[in-house]
Design a protein around this motif. Structure first.
Motif, PDB file in Angstrom:
ATOM      1  N   GLY A 103       0.651  -1.037  -0.088  1.00  0.00           N
ATOM      2  CA  GLY A 103      -0.205  -0.121   0.620  1.00  0.00           C
ATOM      3  C   GLY A 103       1.401   1.044   0.337  1.00  0.00           C
ATOM      4  N   THR A 104      -0.443   2.249   0.621  1.00  0.00           N
ATOM      5  CA  THR A 104       0.547   4.260   0.537  1.00  0.00           C
ATOM      6  C   THR A 104       0.390   3.970   1.869  1.00  0.00           C
ATOM      7  OG1 THR A 104      -0.994   4.877  -0.109  1.00  0.00           O
ATOM      8  CG2 THR A 104       1.272   3.773  -2.141  1.00  0.00           C
ATOM      9  N   TYR A 105       1.698   5.225   1.767  1.00  0.00           N
ATOM     10  CA  TYR A 105       1.313   6.345   3.470  1.00  0.00           C
ATOM     11  C   TYR A 105       1.376   7.898   2.813  1.00  0.00           C
ATOM     12  CZ  TYR A 105       5.785   6.685   3.442  1.00  0.00           C
ATOM     13  OH  TYR A 105       7.989   6.386   3.592  1.00  0.00           O
ATOM     14  N   ASP A 106       0.588   8.729   3.506  1.00  0.00           N
ATOM     15  CA  ASP A 106       0.800   9.843   3.844  1.00  0.00           C
ATOM     16  C   ASP A 106       1.328  10.443   4.940  1.00  0.00           C
ATOM     17  OD1 ASP A 106       0.241  12.357   3.958  1.00  0.00           O
ATOM     18  OD2 ASP A 106      -1.280  12.284   2.174  1.00  0.00           O
ATOM     19  N   ALA A 107       2.664  10.731   5.144  1.00  0.00           N
ATOM     20  CA  ALA A 107       2.835  11.332   6.179  1.00  0.00           C
ATOM     21  C   ALA A 107       2.046  12.801   7.040  1.00  0.00           C
ATOM     22  CB  ALA A 107       4.389  11.065   6.606  1.00  0.00           C
ATOM     23  N   GLY A 108       1.761  13.305   5.361  1.00  0.00           N
ATOM     24  CA  GLY A 108       1.060  14.457   5.761  1.00  0.00           C
ATOM     25  C   GLY A 108       0.233  14.509   6.853  1.00  0.00           C
ATOM     26  N   LYS A 109      -1.088  13.584   6.241  1.00  0.00           N
ATOM     27  CA  LYS A 109      -1.985  12.725   6.302  1.00  0.00           C
ATOM     28  C   LYS A 109      -2.529  12.317   7.384  1.00  0.00           C
ATOM     29  CE  LYS A 109      -4.088  14.839   2.092  1.00  0.00           C
ATOM     30  NZ  LYS A 109      -4.729  14.057   0.155  1.00  0.00           N
ATOM     31  N   LYS A 110      -1.166  11.469   7.187  1.00  0.00           N
ATOM     32  CA  LYS A 110      -1.121  10.634   8.884  1.00  0.00           C
ATOM     33  C   LYS A 110      -2.937   9.295   7.954  1.00  0.00           C
ATOM     34  CE  LYS A 110       0.371  12.854  12.691  1.00  0.00           C
ATOM     35  NZ  LYS A 110       1.374  13.739  11.580  1.00  0.00           N
ATOM     36  N   VAL A 111      -2.266   8.751   7.122  1.00  0.00           N
ATOM     37  CA  VAL A 111      -2.772   7.816   6.086  1.00  0.00           C
ATOM     38  C   VAL A 111      -2.276   6.481   5.775  1.00  0.00           C
ATOM     39  CG1 VAL A 111      -4.909   7.435   4.610  1.00  0.00           C
ATOM     40  CG2 VAL A 111      -5.089   9.551   5.527  1.00  0.00           C
ATOM     41  N   VAL A 112      -2.535   5.419   6.119  1.00  0.00           N
ATOM     42  CA  VAL A 112      -2.050   4.134   5.362  1.00  0.00           C
ATOM     43  C   VAL A 112      -3.689   3.862   4.606  1.00  0.00           C
ATOM     44  CG1 VAL A 112       0.033   2.324   5.775  1.00  0.00           C
ATOM     45  CG2 VAL A 112      -0.162   4.454   7.081  1.00  0.00           C
ATOM     46  N   LYS A 113      -3.289   3.040   3.497  1.00  0.00           N
ATOM     47  CA  LYS A 113      -3.920   2.446   3.133  1.00  0.00           C
ATOM     48  C   LYS A 113      -3.013   0.828   2.093  1.00  0.00           C
ATOM     49  CE  LYS A 113      -6.583   6.118   1.216  1.00  0.00           C
ATOM     50  NZ  LYS A 113      -6.852   7.145   0.309  1.00  0.00           N
ATOM     51  N   LEU A 114      -3.916  -0.141   3.218  1.00  0.00           N
ATOM     52  CA  LEU A 114      -3.405  -1.418   2.708  1.00  0.00           C
ATOM     53  C   LEU A 114      -4.289  -1.816   1.494  1.00  0.00           C
ATOM     54  CD1 LEU A 114      -1.720  -1.910   6.542  1.00  0.00           C
ATOM     55  CD2 LEU A 114      -0.284  -1.506   4.049  1.00  0.00           C
ATOM     56  N   GLN A 115      -3.724  -2.913   0.928  1.00  0.00           N
ATOM     57  CA  GLN A 115      -4.103  -3.911  -0.522  1.00  0.00           C
ATOM     58  C   GLN A 115      -3.481  -4.990  -0.514  1.00  0.00           C
ATOM     59  OE1 GLN A 115      -7.677  -3.418  -2.834  1.00  0.00           O
ATOM     60  NE2 GLN A 115      -6.878  -5.894  -2.424  1.00  0.00           N
ATOM     61  N   SER A 116      -4.698  -6.365  -0.347  1.00  0.00           N
ATOM     62  CA  SER A 116      -3.936  -7.354  -0.209  1.00  0.00           C
ATOM     63  C   SER A 116      -3.335  -7.404  -1.220  1.00  0.00           C
ATOM     64  CB  SER A 116      -4.873  -8.710   0.895  1.00  0.00           C
ATOM     65  OG  SER A 116      -6.052  -8.457  -0.124  1.00  0.00           O
ATOM     66  N   GLU A 117      -2.004  -8.629  -1.237  1.00  0.00           N
ATOM     67  CA  GLU A 117      -1.368  -9.288  -2.330  1.00  0.00           C
ATOM     68  C   GLU A 117      -1.727 -10.434  -2.734  1.00  0.00           C
ATOM     69  OE1 GLU A 117       1.417  -7.703  -4.343  1.00  0.00           O
ATOM     70  OE2 GLU A 117       0.190  -5.965  -4.585  1.00  0.00           O
ATOM     71  N   THR A 129      -8.270  -5.756   2.750  1.00  0.00           N
ATOM     72  CA  THR A 129      -7.995  -4.039   2.456  1.00  0.00           C
ATOM     73  C   THR A 129      -7.993  -3.224   4.160  1.00  0.00           C
ATOM     74  OG1 THR A 129     -10.066  -2.636   2.133  1.00  0.00           O
ATOM     75  CG2 THR A 129      -8.714  -3.662   0.100  1.00  0.00           C
ATOM     76  N   ARG A 130      -7.253  -2.851   4.536  1.00  0.00           N
ATOM     77  CA  ARG A 130      -7.267  -2.031   5.331  1.00  0.00           C
ATOM     78  C   ARG A 130      -6.782  -0.547   5.503  1.00  0.00           C
ATOM     79  NH1 ARG A 130      -5.730  -5.644  10.394  1.00  0.00           N
ATOM     80  NH2 ARG A 130      -5.682  -7.898   9.081  1.00  0.00           N
ATOM     81  N   VAL A 131      -7.380   0.551   6.006  1.00  0.00           N
ATOM     82  CA  VAL A 131      -7.277   2.086   5.953  1.00  0.00           C
ATOM     83  C   VAL A 131      -7.109   1.947   7.502  1.00  0.00           C
ATOM     84  CG1 VAL A 131      -8.321   4.472   5.492  1.00  0.00           C
ATOM     85  CG2 VAL A 131      -8.083   2.372   3.648  1.00  0.00           C
ATOM     86  N   PHE A 132      -5.929   3.034   8.070  1.00  0.00           N
ATOM     87  CA  PHE A 132      -5.089   3.446   8.779  1.00  0.00           C
ATOM     88  C   PHE A 132      -5.603   4.643   9.095  1.00  0.00           C
ATOM     89  CE2 PHE A 132      -4.652  -0.768   9.370  1.00  0.00           C
ATOM     90  CZ  PHE A 132      -4.349  -1.182  10.507  1.00  0.00           C
ATOM     91  N   GLU A 133      -6.340   5.277   9.842  1.00  0.00           N
ATOM     92  CA  GLU A 133      -5.745   7.589   9.867  1.00  0.00           C
ATOM     93  C   GLU A 133      -5.832   8.062  11.199  1.00  0.00           C
ATOM     94  OE1 GLU A 133      -8.055  10.968   7.149  1.00  0.00           O
ATOM     95  OE2 GLU A 133      -9.170   9.035   7.475  1.00  0.00           O
ATOM     96  N   LEU A 134      -4.687   8.705  11.242  1.00  0.00           N
ATOM     97  CA  LEU A 134      -5.120   9.557  12.375  1.00  0.00           C
ATOM     98  C   LEU A 134      -6.404  10.811  12.104  1.00  0.00           C
ATOM     99  CD1 LEU A 134      -3.770   9.364  15.385  1.00  0.00           C
ATOM    100  CD2 LEU A 134      -2.076  11.028  14.467  1.00  0.00           C
ATOM    101  N   VAL A 135      -6.982  10.485  13.118  1.00  0.00           N
ATOM    102  CA  VAL A 135      -8.152  11.598  13.081  1.00  0.00           C
ATOM    103  C   VAL A 135      -8.555  12.459  14.289  1.00  0.00           C
ATOM    104  CG1 VAL A 135     -11.173  12.096  12.848  1.00  0.00           C
ATOM    105  CG2 VAL A 135      -9.753  10.359  11.403  1.00  0.00           C
ATOM    106  N   GLY A 137      -6.621  12.705  16.810  1.00  0.00           N
ATOM    107  CA  GLY A 137      -5.412  12.267  18.124  1.00  0.00           C
ATOM    108  C   GLY A 137      -6.466  10.915  17.834  1.00  0.00           C
ATOM    109  N   GLU A 138      -6.761  10.090  17.168  1.00  0.00           N
ATOM    110  CA  GLU A 138      -7.168   9.467  17.240  1.00  0.00           C
ATOM    111  C   GLU A 138      -6.500   8.456  15.936  1.00  0.00           C
ATOM    112  OE1 GLU A 138     -10.670   8.735  20.611  1.00  0.00           O
ATOM    113  OE2 GLU A 138     -11.480   9.785  18.805  1.00  0.00           O
ATOM    114  N   LEU A 139      -7.099   7.021  15.981  1.00  0.00           N
ATOM    115  CA  LEU A 139      -6.720   6.267  15.635  1.00  0.00           C
ATOM    116  C   LEU A 139      -7.624   4.998  14.882  1.00  0.00           C
ATOM    117  CD1 LEU A 139      -3.955   5.075  12.898  1.00  0.00           C
ATOM    118  CD2 LEU A 139      -3.993   3.058  15.046  1.00  0.00           C
ATOM    119  N   SER A 140      -8.191   5.784  13.679  1.00  0.00           N
ATOM    120  CA  SER A 140      -9.394   4.856  13.058  1.00  0.00           C
ATOM    121  C   SER A 140      -8.799   4.131  11.730  1.00  0.00           C
ATOM    122  CB  SER A 140      -9.988   6.118  11.967  1.00  0.00           C
ATOM    123  OG  SER A 140     -11.409   5.509  11.489  1.00  0.00           O
ATOM    124  N   TYR A 141      -9.688   3.191  12.139  1.00  0.00           N
ATOM    125  CA  TYR A 141      -9.543   2.219  10.871  1.00  0.00           C
ATOM    126  C   TYR A 141     -10.472   1.518  10.234  1.00  0.00           C
ATOM    127  CZ  TYR A 141      -9.719  -1.947  13.868  1.00  0.00           C
ATOM    128  OH  TYR A 141     -10.094  -2.991  14.349  1.00  0.00           O
TER     129      TYR A 141
END
Length: 163
Positions: A103-117, A129-135, A137-141
């Protein structure tokens, strides 16, 4: 006997982990899950991200029933961010299922997007698929899943606070 984690001082953070350093630590909260073939459920959850000074983060997650505290699910693995904004993740679940995610991460937006290979050792699960995001101050996924009979659908979502 030498080695192990004899001290309480953490090794210096590898520069390759700097973009995801906000994840390091222990997170706890609640989530809810469901899928067209199962009843909806709520759960407690804890995720721990740690490092050993190398350019890889260790990941450990466990869940429990809210009412009884009875253990439900756990998984662990490794996250390897690359300088180009891509990330490789391997996860082994307590059910025996394994995931190779890219997947990819965006350090500025604090988002990690994952896709199963690859989803291995699973008779029915074909894609995750998994999406982790800091919203705020809380970690949302959000986790989505596809099976051999049902296309990609929401499966899990949670909101965790850093301890």
């Amino acid at each position: 006997m030498e080695g192990g984690d004899g001290g309480s001082t953490a090794p210096p953070l590898h520069p390759g982990l700097t973009p995801l350093s906000y994840l390091i630590g222990k997170w706890r909260g609640e989530g809810e899950g469901g899928f067209p073939t199962i009843n909806s459920f709520k759960y407690g959850e804890e995720i721990t991200f740690s490092h050993s000074g190398k350019p890889v983060m260790s990941y450990f997650q466990k869940t429990w029933k809210l009412a009884s505290g009875q253990p439900m699910h756990s998984e662990s693995g490794y996250w390897r961010p690359k300088q180009d904004g891509s990330i490789e993740v391997v996860i082994s679940q307590s059910t025996g299922l394994v995931e190779v995610q890219k997947g990819t991460y965006d350090a500025g937006k604090k988002v990690v997007k994952l896709q199963s290979e690859l989803v291995g050792n699973a008779s029915k699960v074909k894609e995750i698929t998994r999406v982790f995001e800091l919203v705020d101050g809380e970690l949302s996924y959000v986790v989505q899943m596809a099976t051999s009979l049902i296309g990609l659908q929401p499966h899990l979502k949670a909101l965790l606070k850093k301890l």
